[in-house]
Design a protein around this motif. Structure first.
Motif, PDB file in Angstrom:
ATOM      1  N   TYR A  46       3.079  -5.287   7.967  1.00 28.70           N
ATOM      2  CA  TYR A  46       2.846  -5.507   6.578  1.00 28.70           C
ATOM      3  C   TYR A  46       4.035  -5.356   5.720  1.00 28.70           C
ATOM      4  CZ  TYR A  46      -2.114  -6.866   6.797  1.00 28.70           C
ATOM      5  OH  TYR A  46      -3.378  -7.641   6.901  1.00 28.70           O
ATOM      6  N   ARG A  47       4.545  -4.101   5.929  1.00 31.23           N
ATOM      7  CA  ARG A  47       6.068  -3.710   5.296  1.00 31.23           C
ATOM      8  C   ARG A  47       6.881  -4.682   5.370  1.00 31.23           C
ATOM      9  NH1 ARG A  47       8.554   2.043   7.186  1.00 31.23           N
ATOM     10  NH2 ARG A  47       6.125   2.530   6.928  1.00 31.23           N
ATOM     11  N   ILE A  48       7.138  -5.444   6.463  1.00 26.92           N
ATOM     12  CA  ILE A  48       8.112  -6.452   6.514  1.00 26.92           C
ATOM     13  C   ILE A  48       7.499  -7.506   5.640  1.00 26.92           C
ATOM     14  CG2 ILE A  48       9.382  -7.858   7.909  1.00 26.92           C
ATOM     15  CD1 ILE A  48       8.840  -5.829  10.209  1.00 26.92           C
ATOM     16  N   GLY A  49       6.316  -7.812   5.662  1.00 29.17           N
ATOM     17  CA  GLY A  49       5.619  -9.109   4.979  1.00 29.17           C
ATOM     18  C   GLY A  49       6.060  -8.878   3.677  1.00 29.17           C
ATOM     19  N   VAL A  50       5.508  -7.651   3.147  1.00 30.73           N
ATOM     20  CA  VAL A  50       5.618  -7.377   1.648  1.00 30.73           C
ATOM     21  C   VAL A  50       7.066  -7.611   1.308  1.00 30.73           C
ATOM     22  CG1 VAL A  50       5.560  -5.524   0.253  1.00 30.73           C
ATOM     23  CG2 VAL A  50       3.566  -5.938   1.442  1.00 30.73           C
ATOM     24  N   ASN A  51       7.991  -7.060   1.951  1.00 32.18           N
ATOM     25  CA  ASN A  51       9.500  -7.184   1.589  1.00 32.18           C
ATOM     26  C   ASN A  51       9.911  -8.539   1.650  1.00 32.18           C
ATOM     27  OD1 ASN A  51      10.148  -4.330   0.602  1.00 32.18           O
ATOM     28  ND2 ASN A  51       9.315  -3.819   2.677  1.00 32.18           N
ATOM     29  N   CYS A  52       9.409  -9.386   2.696  1.00 35.49           N
ATOM     30  CA  CYS A  52       9.764 -10.871   2.614  1.00 35.49           C
ATOM     31  C   CYS A  52       9.241 -11.616   1.337  1.00 35.49           C
ATOM     32  CB  CYS A  52       9.415 -11.404   3.824  1.00 35.49           C
ATOM     33  SG  CYS A  52      10.331 -10.869   5.314  1.00 35.49           S
ATOM     34  N   SER A  53       8.099 -11.204   1.216  1.00 36.24           N
ATOM     35  CA  SER A  53       7.374 -11.883   0.001  1.00 36.24           C
ATOM     36  C   SER A  53       8.145 -11.444  -1.255  1.00 36.24           C
ATOM     37  CB  SER A  53       5.838 -11.263  -0.408  1.00 36.24           C
ATOM     38  OG  SER A  53       5.036 -11.594   0.954  1.00 36.24           O
ATOM     39  N   LEU A  54       8.554 -10.158  -1.336  1.00 33.07           N
ATOM     40  CA  LEU A  54       9.122  -9.852  -2.682  1.00 33.07           C
ATOM     41  C   LEU A  54      10.604 -10.424  -2.640  1.00 33.07           C
ATOM     42  CD1 LEU A  54       8.595  -5.864  -2.626  1.00 33.07           C
ATOM     43  CD2 LEU A  54       7.610  -7.373  -4.353  1.00 33.07           C
ATOM     44  N   ASP A  55      11.340 -10.763  -1.817  1.00 32.19           N
ATOM     45  CA  ASP A  55      12.551 -11.557  -1.509  1.00 32.19           C
ATOM     46  C   ASP A  55      12.454 -12.938  -2.059  1.00 32.19           C
ATOM     47  OD1 ASP A  55      14.080  -9.292  -0.573  1.00 32.19           O
ATOM     48  OD2 ASP A  55      13.903 -10.046   1.597  1.00 32.19           O
ATOM     49  N   LEU A  56      11.392 -13.649  -1.546  1.00 31.15           N
ATOM     50  CA  LEU A  56      11.018 -14.933  -1.791  1.00 31.15           C
ATOM     51  C   LEU A  56      10.732 -14.854  -3.283  1.00 31.15           C
ATOM     52  CD1 LEU A  56      10.768 -17.536  -0.126  1.00 31.15           C
ATOM     53  CD2 LEU A  56       8.444 -17.296  -0.440  1.00 31.15           C
TER      54      LEU A  56
ATOM     55  N   PHE B  23      -0.507  -3.006  -5.327  1.00 29.92           N
ATOM     56  CA  PHE B  23      -2.025  -3.360  -5.400  1.00 29.92           C
ATOM     57  C   PHE B  23      -2.625  -3.892  -4.369  1.00 29.92           C
ATOM     58  CE2 PHE B  23      -5.192  -6.350  -6.591  1.00 29.92           C
ATOM     59  CZ  PHE B  23      -6.420  -5.595  -6.985  1.00 29.92           C
ATOM     60  N   LEU B  24      -2.037  -5.060  -3.939  1.00 30.81           N
ATOM     61  CA  LEU B  24      -2.473  -5.691  -2.718  1.00 30.81           C
ATOM     62  C   LEU B  24      -2.713  -4.827  -1.513  1.00 30.81           C
ATOM     63  CD1 LEU B  24      -0.675  -9.208  -3.069  1.00 30.81           C
ATOM     64  CD2 LEU B  24      -3.049  -8.602  -3.788  1.00 30.81           C
ATOM     65  N   LEU B  25      -1.497  -4.121  -1.162  1.00 26.24           N
ATOM     66  CA  LEU B  25      -1.799  -3.201  -0.103  1.00 26.24           C
ATOM     67  C   LEU B  25      -2.723  -2.016  -0.310  1.00 26.24           C
ATOM     68  CD1 LEU B  25       2.187  -2.763   0.609  1.00 26.24           C
ATOM     69  CD2 LEU B  25       0.412  -3.991   2.094  1.00 26.24           C
ATOM     70  N   ARG B  26      -2.961  -1.579  -1.425  1.00 27.84           N
ATOM     71  CA  ARG B  26      -4.030  -0.629  -1.736  1.00 27.84           C
ATOM     72  C   ARG B  26      -5.397  -1.193  -1.524  1.00 27.84           C
ATOM     73  NH1 ARG B  26      -6.142   2.830  -0.260  1.00 27.84           N
ATOM     74  NH2 ARG B  26      -6.800   4.923  -1.287  1.00 27.84           N
ATOM     75  N   HIS B  27      -5.492  -2.180  -2.088  1.00 20.16           N
ATOM     76  CA  HIS B  27      -6.909  -2.992  -2.414  1.00 20.16           C
ATOM     77  C   HIS B  27      -7.260  -3.624  -1.124  1.00 20.16           C
ATOM     78  CE1 HIS B  27     -10.276  -4.106  -4.901  1.00 20.16           C
ATOM     79  NE2 HIS B  27     -10.545  -5.339  -3.912  1.00 20.16           N
ATOM     80  N   PHE B  28      -6.511  -4.454  -0.744  1.00 14.23           N
ATOM     81  CA  PHE B  28      -6.930  -5.451   0.351  1.00 14.23           C
ATOM     82  C   PHE B  28      -6.734  -4.833   1.710  1.00 14.23           C
ATOM     83  CE2 PHE B  28      -6.693  -8.365  -3.256  1.00 14.23           C
ATOM     84  CZ  PHE B  28      -7.956  -9.091  -3.155  1.00 14.23           C
ATOM     85  N   GLU B  29      -5.763  -4.261   1.858  1.00 13.46           N
ATOM     86  CA  GLU B  29      -5.177  -3.698   3.443  1.00 13.46           C
ATOM     87  C   GLU B  29      -5.610  -2.277   3.357  1.00 13.46           C
ATOM     88  OE1 GLU B  29      -4.468  -5.812   4.992  1.00 13.46           O
ATOM     89  OE2 GLU B  29      -3.945  -7.353   3.438  1.00 13.46           O
ATOM     90  N   GLY B  30      -6.228  -1.542   2.425  1.00 17.85           N
ATOM     91  CA  GLY B  30      -6.599  -0.336   2.442  1.00 17.85           C
ATOM     92  C   GLY B  30      -5.573   0.827   2.963  1.00 17.85           C
ATOM     93  N   GLN B  31      -4.213   0.473   2.636  1.00 16.61           N
ATOM     94  CA  GLN B  31      -3.221   1.344   2.974  1.00 16.61           C
ATOM     95  C   GLN B  31      -3.070   2.468   1.976  1.00 16.61           C
ATOM     96  OE1 GLN B  31       0.661  -0.294   3.729  1.00 16.61           O
ATOM     97  NE2 GLN B  31      -0.261  -1.979   5.252  1.00 16.61           N
TER      98      GLN B  31
END
Lengths: 260, 203
Positions: free
Chosen positions: B74-84, B144-152
């Motif tokens: 997820y961490r990698i996914g979030v950072n890839c998303s931010l880059d894009l 927000f997405l990581l907190r709300h949807f992924e419960g991290q």
């Protein structure tokens, strides 16, 4: 207890209220205070609406399809990897430099000078102008994003206690400094003094952010925020950014489409 | 049946590509959901999914076996998303702010044969949710997405985004606060009131 703040209610919603006692106190308060209960229920409804926003489904074989798409690229990356391990950031740097060289090429060669007649090149002048305007517009958008995040950072009490980590914004500011310099030099050559002034000011702010400590105390953060706000740089970047977008649109309307 | 994630990682590191295939098949759908919510459109989400696994493969030796592979991914996914998102921000901003009838969020709205007023409301709400999410800064959206949807946890999100706990908490708070400001008028208790307040998408 007194009415919980919005921040406390949000923390309560996510189970981030540290003390069991505090949680129990909020429980009791919500049971007895209509206003706070209504507010909390509204928060729940908003989050439920966000949750209900649909996400396209992917079927059970999606993972196999992803694998089929990426597996040939794994081979390529494996061949490159021995170098990547030796210089982990090198490819990023090479990519960034290539982009800069390309931009420099476009900038130095193609930005139309006010007094210059259109030369008989392979790309029409309007198209060239548009390419660069798009790049400058993107750059200003990115800069705006960094500045806005810094200005908005620490807007609540949480940060006034613990300070803030701006390493994320800092890295992005660092990335933008080189490109900014290039665009400023190009604008200087073309005599676009308004753009030059804003880029010049922006560059100083970006350098300042990039060279700040990654961990800022609330006071240091306030100081940076005040300097950004005093210069009105965010507003200037927004204004010049929208002007550039307007010019981009005009250039797009004038520029012939396709190969003709 | 297929072994734990940690076992598969160990096998992949030992040169077993099939083990990595299992990890891709196991986690692709959840990374897609994350990427879609981050980027707001399917095409970009697909690109993020692929880039995430390519990066994960390259960095596999840095994965610590005691950690959770899904969280790491997820961490990698979030950072890839931010880059894009940084790369495509002007386009996505236009999509979000121009109230597009053909945007992904509206096109993908579900509910077969709902009552017309309900459809109108849910379409409007879907559009408003997409717009409100699009108005968050990338960091706020990711937190927000990581907190709300992924419960991290706040700590995990902080690690993923390179933020301190206080900054992470603040990003989640700001995100929820902004979402609330933007969406509360659309989620009033009485559906009729909300429906009459919500402007028609055709207006």
């Amino acid at each position: 207890m007194t009415h919980p703040s919005e921040e406390q209610l949000i923390a309560y919603r996510y189970g981030d209220v540290s003390e069991t006692q505090e949680r129990a106190a909020i429980d009791r308060h919500l049971a007895s205070c209509d206003a706070c209960r209504t507010s909390y229920e509204a928060l729940q409804r908003v989050l439920a609406a966000v949750e209900a926003a649909p996400v396209p489904e992917r079927d059970a074989s999606y993972g196999s399809r992803v694998w089929q798409r990426i597996s040939p690229q794994l081979d390529q990356r494996e061949r490159l990897d021995w170098r990547a391990w030796l210089v982990p950031r090198r490819w990023v740097a090479v990519g960034a430099m290539a982009a800069l060289v390309f931009a420099a090429f476009l900038a130095g060669r193609f930005w139309p000078r006010p007094t210059q007649q259109e030369s008989a090149g392979p790309i029409p002048v309007q198209v060239r102008e548009r390419i660069l305007l798009v790049a400058v517009g993107d750059h200003l958008d990115h800069a705006q994003m960094v500045l806005a995040e810094l200005v908005n950072a620490g807007a609540t009490e949480t940060l006034t206690k613990g300070g803030v980590d701006i390493s994320f914004e800092q890295q992005r500011a660092q990335d933008l400094v080189e490109a900014n310099r290039l665009y400023r030099q190009t604008a200087t050559r073309t005599g676009d003094s308004t753009l030059v002034n804003v880029l010049d000011e922006l560059e100083r702010v970006l350098v300042e952010i990039a060279h700040s400590p990654a961990q800022l105390s609330s006071a240091q953060l306030n100081e940076i925020q005040q300097r950004i706000e005093a210069r009105g740089i965010l507003f200037k970047v927004r204004v010049i950014g929208s002007q550039v977008r307007e010019r981009e649109k005009s250039a797009g309307q004038i520029a012939p489409r396709g190969r003709s | 049946m297929d072994g734990s994630d940690a076992e598969r990682v160990a096998q992949a590191l030992a040169g077993d590509r099939d083990a990595f295939r299992v990890l891709v098949e196991r986690h692709s759908r959840s990374i897609f959901r994350l990427a879609y919510r981050m980027t707001g459109n399917e095409h970009d989400a697909e690109e993020v999914v692929q880039e995430t696994f390519l990066k994960a493969y390259r960095r596999l030796s840095r994965f610590e076996s005691r950690s959770n592979f899904g969280t790491w991914l997820y961490r990698i996914g979030v950072n890839c998303s931010l880059d894009l998102m940084r790369k495509r921000r002007p386009d996505s901003e236009r999509r979000d702010s121009d109230a597009p009838e053909g945007s992904e969020a509206v096109r993908e709205l579900p509910s077969p044969d709902p009552a017309p007023d309900r459809l109108l409301l849910s379409a409007e709400l879907g559009r408003q949710v997409a717009k409100a999410l699009g108005a968050l800064s990338p960091t706020e959206r990711a937190a927000f997405l990581l907190r709300h949807f992924e419960g991290q946890s706040i700590e995990e999100i902080g690690q993923a985004l390179g933020l301190r706990a206080s900054a992470t908490k603040n990003s989640v708070f700001r995100a929820v606060q902004k979402l609330r400001l933007a969406l509360e008028p659309f989620v009033q208790v009485k559906p009729n009131v909300a429906a009459s307040r919500a402007p028609s998408p055709n207006q």
